[in-house]
Design a protein around this motif. Structure first.
Motif, mmCIF file in Angstrom:
data_model
loop_
_atom_site.group_PDB
_atom_site.id
_atom_site.type_symbol
_atom_site.label_atom_id
_atom_site.label_comp_id
_atom_site.label_asym_id
_atom_site.label_seq_id
_atom_site.Cartn_x
_atom_site.Cartn_y
_atom_site.Cartn_z
ATOM 1 N N ALA A 51 -15.795 2.760 -10.422
ATOM 2 C CA ALA A 51 -15.822 3.470 -9.143
ATOM 3 C C ALA A 51 -17.225 4.002 -8.844
ATOM 4 C CB ALA A 51 -14.815 4.616 -9.149
ATOM 5 N N VAL A 52 -17.911 4.516 -9.861
ATOM 6 C CA VAL A 52 -19.264 5.042 -9.673
ATOM 7 C C VAL A 52 -20.222 3.906 -9.289
ATOM 8 C CG1 VAL A 52 -21.237 6.122 -10.833
ATOM 9 C CG2 VAL A 52 -18.936 7.001 -11.219
ATOM 10 N N VAL A 53 -20.133 2.791 -9.998
ATOM 11 C CA VAL A 53 -21.005 1.650 -9.707
ATOM 12 C C VAL A 53 -20.673 1.078 -8.326
ATOM 13 C CG1 VAL A 53 -21.715 -0.652 -10.450
ATOM 14 C CG2 VAL A 53 -21.340 1.124 -12.149
ATOM 15 N N SER A 54 -19.387 1.035 -7.981
ATOM 16 C CA SER A 54 -18.972 0.539 -6.657
ATOM 17 C C SER A 54 -19.571 1.382 -5.548
ATOM 18 C CB SER A 54 -17.453 0.571 -6.520
ATOM 19 O OG SER A 54 -16.852 -0.327 -7.390
ATOM 20 N N ARG A 55 -19.573 2.697 -5.745
ATOM 21 C CA ARG A 55 -20.164 3.594 -4.748
ATOM 22 C C ARG A 55 -21.652 3.290 -4.564
ATOM 23 N NH1 ARG A 55 -17.184 8.628 -6.415
ATOM 24 N NH2 ARG A 55 -18.439 8.264 -8.216
ATOM 25 N N GLY A 56 -22.352 3.092 -5.687
ATOM 26 C CA GLY A 56 -23.779 2.785 -5.610
ATOM 27 C C GLY A 56 -24.025 1.468 -4.893
ATOM 28 N N LEU A 57 -23.184 0.489 -5.165
ATOM 29 C CA LEU A 57 -23.315 -0.826 -4.524
ATOM 30 C C LEU A 57 -23.021 -0.718 -3.035
ATOM 31 C CD1 LEU A 57 -23.911 -3.788 -5.105
ATOM 32 C CD2 LEU A 57 -21.484 -4.124 -5.556
ATOM 33 N N LYS A 58 -21.985 0.028 -2.685
ATOM 34 C CA LYS A 58 -21.619 0.194 -1.280
ATOM 35 C C LYS A 58 -22.737 0.899 -0.502
ATOM 36 C CE LYS A 58 -18.076 2.089 1.734
ATOM 37 N NZ LYS A 58 -16.882 2.909 1.847
ATOM 38 N N GLN A 59 -23.310 1.928 -1.104
ATOM 39 C CA GLN A 59 -24.405 2.642 -0.450
ATOM 40 C C GLN A 59 -25.577 1.713 -0.175
ATOM 41 O OE1 GLN A 59 -25.139 5.747 -3.286
ATOM 42 N NE2 GLN A 59 -23.674 7.157 -2.344
ATOM 43 N N ARG A 60 -25.905 0.873 -1.141
ATOM 44 C CA ARG A 60 -27.029 -0.043 -0.966
ATOM 45 C C ARG A 60 -26.728 -1.118 0.077
ATOM 46 N NH1 ARG A 60 -27.363 2.216 -5.877
ATOM 47 N NH2 ARG A 60 -29.451 2.704 -6.660
ATOM 48 N N ARG A 61 -25.486 -1.575 0.113
ATOM 49 C CA ARG A 61 -25.116 -2.571 1.132
ATOM 50 C C ARG A 61 -25.178 -1.970 2.533
ATOM 51 N NH1 ARG A 61 -20.235 -5.435 -2.181
ATOM 52 N NH2 ARG A 61 -21.542 -6.965 -3.257
#
Length: 147
Positions: A51-61
């Motif tokens: 979930a933490v990594v997904s949030r980081g990926l979503k923010q960058r996208r």
């Protein structure tokens, strides 16, 4: 190996290789993981790590989308490189066909047949594909099925 251990190893590797992009991204991910641990008060479970990594990926996208809309070519390349680094820590992503299959199976299980069942179906599908599929892809698959 836990995500934090993997991030520490990759941090050392990036330092030795003098790879500034990897170093910056790994540091930000490590900080996000540690902040989440402090906030929750315990070591993260694998699902919480994803979930933490997904949030980081979503923010960058989202940032990439904004930079493309603004025509900021200087920031687009860096953001794409950051997305590649963050993607290394995500579980293997499901294909569109796999997502559609999960959506159909779940629709049968919960009895979703009309557009009015959208929320019920999304609520049942998302826990099954959490971290393995992009939310936009799942949303589109559900809309297509219920249309």
């Amino acid at each position: 190996m836990s995500l934090l251990t993997q991030l520490n190893e990759d941090l050392k590797t990036a330092m030795k290789a003098r790879n500034k992009m990897d170093l910056t991204v790994v540091r930000s991910l490590k900080a996000a993981v540690m902040n989440e641990q402090i906030e929750l008060g315990h070591d993260l479970t694998p699902d919480e790590e994803v979930a933490v990594v997904s949030r980081g990926l979503k923010q960058r996208r989202e940032s990439l989308s904004e930079f493309e809309n603004a025509g900021r070519e200087d920031l687009i390349a860096d953001t794409k490189a950051e997305i590649e680094v963050v993607s290394r820590y995500m579980p293997e992503q499901m294909s569109a066909e796999e997502v559609t299959k999960v959506v159909k199976e779940t629709a049968e299980a919960v009895g979703a047949t009309s557009k009015g069942d959208f929320g019920k179906l999304m609520g049942a599908v998302m826990p099954k594909v959490k971290g393995k599929a992009d939310g936009k892809l799942v949303n589109q698959a559900v809309k297509d099925l219920l249309a």
